[in-house]
Design a protein around this motif. Sequence first.
Motif, PDB file in Angstrom:
ATOM      1  N   LYS A 172     -17.279 -13.823 -12.452  1.00  8.17           N
ATOM      2  CA  LYS A 172     -16.904 -12.656 -11.653  1.00  8.17           C
ATOM      3  C   LYS A 172     -15.836 -13.023 -10.633  1.00  8.17           C
ATOM      4  N   LYS A 173     -15.003 -12.049 -10.321  1.00  8.60           N
ATOM      5  CA  LYS A 173     -14.020 -12.261  -9.262  1.00  8.60           C
ATOM      6  C   LYS A 173     -14.737 -12.605  -7.964  1.00  8.60           C
ATOM      7  N   LYS A 185      -8.829 -23.724 -14.227  1.00 11.05           N
ATOM      8  CA  LYS A 185      -9.342 -22.425 -13.804  1.00 11.05           C
ATOM      9  C   LYS A 185      -8.267 -21.365 -14.055  1.00 11.05           C
ATOM     10  N   PRO A 186      -8.677 -20.147 -14.474  1.00  7.32           N
ATOM     11  CA  PRO A 186     -10.046 -19.688 -14.725  1.00  7.32           C
ATOM     12  C   PRO A 186     -10.535 -20.129 -16.112  1.00  7.32           C
ATOM     13  N   ASN A 187     -11.872 -20.071 -16.279  1.00  7.70           N
ATOM     14  CA  ASN A 187     -12.481 -20.446 -17.547  1.00  7.70           C
ATOM     15  C   ASN A 187     -13.811 -19.717 -17.707  1.00  7.70           C
ATOM     16  N   ASP A 188     -14.398 -19.842 -18.895  1.00  7.79           N
ATOM     17  CA  ASP A 188     -15.688 -19.199 -19.154  1.00  7.79           C
ATOM     18  C   ASP A 188     -16.846 -20.197 -19.148  1.00  7.79           C
ATOM     19  N   TYR A 209     -14.604  -9.890 -16.771  1.00  5.66           N
ATOM     20  CA  TYR A 209     -15.235 -10.728 -15.758  1.00  5.66           C
ATOM     21  C   TYR A 209     -16.762 -10.640 -15.845  1.00  5.66           C
ATOM     22  N   GLY A 210     -17.413 -11.727 -15.454  1.00 12.03           N
ATOM     23  CA  GLY A 210     -18.864 -11.732 -15.358  1.00 12.03           C
ATOM     24  C   GLY A 210     -19.580 -12.079 -16.645  1.00 12.03           C
TER      25      GLY A 210
END
Length: 755
Positions: free
Chosen positions: A685-686, A701-704, A725-726
């Motif tokens: 999430k942001k 970054k960003p990554n999952d 996101y999330g």
Amino acid sequence: MATSTGRFIAVVLMMTLMMVSIMNGSEIPSSYFKNVQGPPSEFANFADPTPADASLVSDSFMMEIALQQQGDKASWQGMIPVDSLDHVAISIVGPDAKYMNLRVVNIDDVVVNELQEANIENYNQAIKAKNHVVNTWMGYDKHSSVPAKVFNFNNNDQVKTGDWIIEVSLDSQAPQAVQQKYQSKKDTSKADLMLIIYNSSPLTAHTQSINMNAVLGEKIGFITRVTDKTEAEKRERIGVKYVPKAIPAESFEHIEAEIDVQYPDGKEDIVPMHSTSFAGIQALEHQGAFSGEFVATEKGIFHFRVVVKGVVGAEMRKTLFKSAKFIDPQSPKITFMRTTQHIIAIVDKEVQLVKDGALASFTQADEMMTVNLQAKKLLPSAEPKKYKAFAEVWAVSKTDASKLVPVCYTLGMTISSDSQELGKDYVSIPLQFSMKWLSKANAMLPLTLKNIKIQDVDTSSAISELDEVSSIETHSLLIDTETKKVNHRLTEKSIVHSYINDLLMDKYAFEQVTETMLMGPRPKQLTLKARARNSNHKVILVHGYCSAGDPFTASHFQNAIVFSDPNQSRSNDKFAQMIWEVAKDLDSFAVVAHSQGGMAGVHLYTFYWSTADNIPTNANIRLLQSVGTPYGGCSAAGSIANLGKVFGAGCGSNTDLSPDGASKWLKTIPEASQKKVYYYTTQNKKDGSSCHSMMDWILYKPNDGTSEIRYTSALTSANNMGLKYGWCHTTDMNYPPQCTDPDRNAELNKYANGF
């Protein structure tokens, strides 16, 4: 119509049995090899990758430790350099990590508070609690991971720069079996645990290969540098090819670097690195860096740890470290260490391309021109052998016989055979392309091939390369229509050239780019299936590397078949062949894939004819859809392979998932294949916690939590279906696993079926 539960279970069981039967099965028949072709505008896309494409950055270092039994206590004590300004994380990684305690010996007021398993609730609580401990894991996913215990030091008053003396010890309340293991340990030098130390520091290490060679007997090595983090972060804006400027060596009181090598046979060595001494542009690019290299004397997978360490100079302490708090303010010494972890597969140099003997031929039976490249055998294993081959095709301009014009490229899997032109010490390696490309380019014989390369199928490493083979002799083969055998060969240059000119003006005149011009002629078996096909279309759900099972919520999909090859590490080529075997008796299919499964799907479509090429004429069907696929590799591949090497965890090293291996593979995927791909990405999430805090140390970054966004988007001509996101890569991360998202799965299902 949705599949019933009973039928779904039956299909899964059937496919599981099928997978067992194909694990030791034969390769895809050569009659199903595609003759991949495309326009000259794509030539540059197949150029060898640069070392910068596979470079890594690091704010942490890894080291192995062995506990020593002293009385009733098993422990290790040592010194670690800390150059952080506000946050330090020390992770103990190993099978017994949760039973380990950590104490900072030379800082009296450091206190940590134990927390339970890492999840989103207690992670956020932990951040507020300042110093804290979290039990977690390190790996691509939890089931194949190694346990880890992370000691986070967030209290700014307690995070002090300098050499920390730490003690790692086995908890006295650990299970008796665990205690007994250390008490009875005979090899006191064998590593029990891995320490990973993350520093929130202005210093970052950047490492890249010296070259992309990965062939037995040739030199391999690395260039590393220490750079200001703000300089390294320019790569986020400019791209991974940007090489950050090194901080000059004179800015340090001391700096040194080395390459720790583990050979495929388990032997270990240390290769010293020295200040670089390149000329010209490279001198500017690599000024202040260190390089080291050695000759690869074994084939197989090498594991590397590149180490750079030193002492910060007085001027840098006043600038980059002006806010630092020191263990001993009277002696403000700042030491640092960074490591990057890499894996590279070394292959045999089995053949060497030669300029002599290359021969082109064509028949009246179809539009394909065959060019037999010639290569000298260097090893007995050189023939017969499957290779991946590429060449640019050029020919003489019809409007100006003094000029060569680009015609097309030709690429594909090919099988060598004994050379009829040069004898038993040589092999022929055939490539094919449609003669309609000659018509399109308004070109005529003779042919010239440029930028030729023969690659290893599983690693895409170049075994042999040749700049050019010019003025290739061409023969016309006359085929008996009944026996399909050659009954006559036209070799006279003027006759052959005249004959093909007639063909290009009439039978093979260019009108539009056809399927044959992109992929070669369909196999007869597949053509028959295409004519007989009905609406029995399937969706194959494909998991990724080392998966325990299907990551997708199968009930979200209709007409689904679950591909199952659990707990395995496969090259993209072997993975693709297994999908082909599962699908060979279907009427048609589309792929919905997770992680490496997406790479395997693209590889299958690119290089092999399959029933996926029987997709009904339906604009709504998307042949290749993927979620969380690291098309450009994963920065953690080397680190995770290192854990597997030490602890035997996971499913083995996979060089197709490393940035080095993936960058080579990407350079073999044409635009036409990429355009068939629809890929989806996710991240945390942001302004929320990361998907996996420990993996976040070694991933861009960003990554999952496993796949980095910069690498999931590496297929530049593919269709980016957006970032959500999330959602995280897999289970047991801080947000739900991406393959269980009902909204995305509904979209994947819709377009895989063509609803």
